[in-house]
Design a protein around this motif. Structure first.
Motif, PDB file in Angstrom:
ATOM      1  N   THR A   2       1.689  12.113   6.559  1.00 11.41           N
ATOM      2  CA  THR A   2       0.825  11.897   5.404  1.00 11.41           C
ATOM      3  C   THR A   2       1.666  11.688   4.143  1.00 11.41           C
ATOM      4  O   THR A   2       2.858  12.004   4.119  1.00 11.41           O
ATOM      5  N   LYS A   3       1.027  11.186   3.107  1.00  8.77           N
ATOM      6  CA  LYS A   3       1.707  10.997   1.826  1.00  8.77           C
ATOM      7  C   LYS A   3       2.196  12.345   1.293  1.00  8.77           C
ATOM      8  O   LYS A   3       3.303  12.440   0.752  1.00  8.77           O
ATOM      9  N   GLU A   4       1.408  13.390   1.455  1.00  9.53           N
ATOM     10  CA  GLU A   4       1.771  14.716   0.966  1.00  9.53           C
ATOM     11  C   GLU A   4       3.023  15.239   1.678  1.00  9.53           C
ATOM     12  O   GLU A   4       3.904  15.822   1.055  1.00  9.53           O
ATOM     13  N   GLN A   5       3.099  15.036   3.004  1.00 14.57           N
ATOM     14  CA  GLN A   5       4.287  15.450   3.747  1.00 14.57           C
ATOM     15  C   GLN A   5       5.506  14.675   3.256  1.00 14.57           C
ATOM     16  O   GLN A   5       6.581  15.241   3.082  1.00 14.57           O
ATOM     17  N   PHE A   6       5.337  13.382   3.076  1.00 16.24           N
ATOM     18  CA  PHE A   6       6.429  12.524   2.612  1.00 16.24           C
ATOM     19  C   PHE A   6       6.950  12.990   1.254  1.00 16.24           C
ATOM     20  O   PHE A   6       8.145  13.203   1.083  1.00 16.24           O
ATOM     21  N   THR A   7       6.053  13.152   0.279  1.00 17.77           N
ATOM     22  CA  THR A   7       6.474  13.504  -1.082  1.00 17.77           C
ATOM     23  C   THR A   7       7.005  14.930  -1.190  1.00 17.77           C
ATOM     24  O   THR A   7       7.739  15.239  -2.112  1.00 17.77           O
ATOM     25  N   GLY A  60       1.883   3.883   1.688  1.00 20.94           N
ATOM     26  CA  GLY A  60       3.288   3.752   2.064  1.00 20.94           C
ATOM     27  C   GLY A  60       4.201   3.747   0.859  1.00 20.94           C
ATOM     28  O   GLY A  60       3.792   4.090  -0.250  1.00 20.94           O
ATOM     29  N   PHE A  61       5.451   3.346   1.090  1.00 20.45           N
ATOM     30  CA  PHE A  61       6.414   3.286  -0.005  1.00 20.45           C
ATOM     31  C   PHE A  61       7.259   2.020   0.097  1.00 20.45           C
ATOM     32  O   PHE A  61       7.390   1.432   1.159  1.00 20.45           O
ATOM     33  N   LYS A  62       7.814   1.625  -1.046  1.00 19.45           N
ATOM     34  CA  LYS A  62       8.720   0.479  -1.126  1.00 19.45           C
ATOM     35  C   LYS A  62      10.055   0.983  -1.642  1.00 19.45           C
ATOM     36  O   LYS A  62      10.105   1.810  -2.551  1.00 19.45           O
ATOM     37  N   GLY A  63      11.135   0.464  -1.058  1.00 25.76           N
ATOM     38  CA  GLY A  63      12.464   0.871  -1.485  1.00 25.76           C
ATOM     39  C   GLY A  63      13.436  -0.287  -1.423  1.00 25.76           C
ATOM     40  O   GLY A  63      13.096  -1.381  -0.966  1.00 25.76           O
ATOM     41  N   PHE A  64      14.653  -0.030  -1.912  1.00 27.88           N
ATOM     42  CA  PHE A  64      15.696  -1.054  -1.852  1.00 27.88           C
ATOM     43  C   PHE A  64      17.069  -0.411  -1.872  1.00 27.88           C
ATOM     44  O   PHE A  64      17.242   0.731  -2.289  1.00 27.88           O
ATOM     45  N   THR A  65      18.045  -1.158  -1.397  1.00 29.47           N
ATOM     46  CA  THR A  65      19.442  -0.784  -1.486  1.00 29.47           C
ATOM     47  C   THR A  65      20.262  -2.067  -1.557  1.00 29.47           C
ATOM     48  O   THR A  65      19.700  -3.163  -1.461  1.00 29.47           O
TER      49      THR A  65
END
Length: 88
Positions: A2-7, A60-65
């Motif tokens: 879940t979003k809560e677990q992720f954050t 979900g989430f968006k990221g970059f590297t």
């Protein structure tokens, strides 16, 4: 997951864990950190940076590297992340 677990920083894998000692990840405020695990007992042996997080959305989430000077973007849905459960 879940979003809560992720954050809250719960460790996760992307999809199911394929082998003992496979790396796990966790949300660390503005980035994702990678936990490199021992293949003997699955304990964390090293923690390293994986990517920046641009946005944590509803699903979900968006990221970059950067890899060899090029920006690489990733996008994952929470439903594709599997909570890592420590063995007792």
């Amino acid at each position: 997951m879940t979003k809560e677990q992720f954050t809250s920083g719960t460790p996760f894998t992307i999809g199911k864990q394929n082998y003992k000692g496979e790396s796990t990840y966790y949300f660390d405020g503005g980035s994702i950190s990678k936990q490199i695990r021992s293949s003997v007992d699955n304990r964390v042996t090293l923690v390293d940076y994986e990517c920046n997080v641009l946005k944590v959305g509803r699903t979900g989430f968006k990221g970059f590297t950067f890899v060899m000077g090029k920006r690489v973007a990733v996008k994952y849905r929470f439903e594709d992340l599997v909570e890592f459960k420590e063995e007792a």
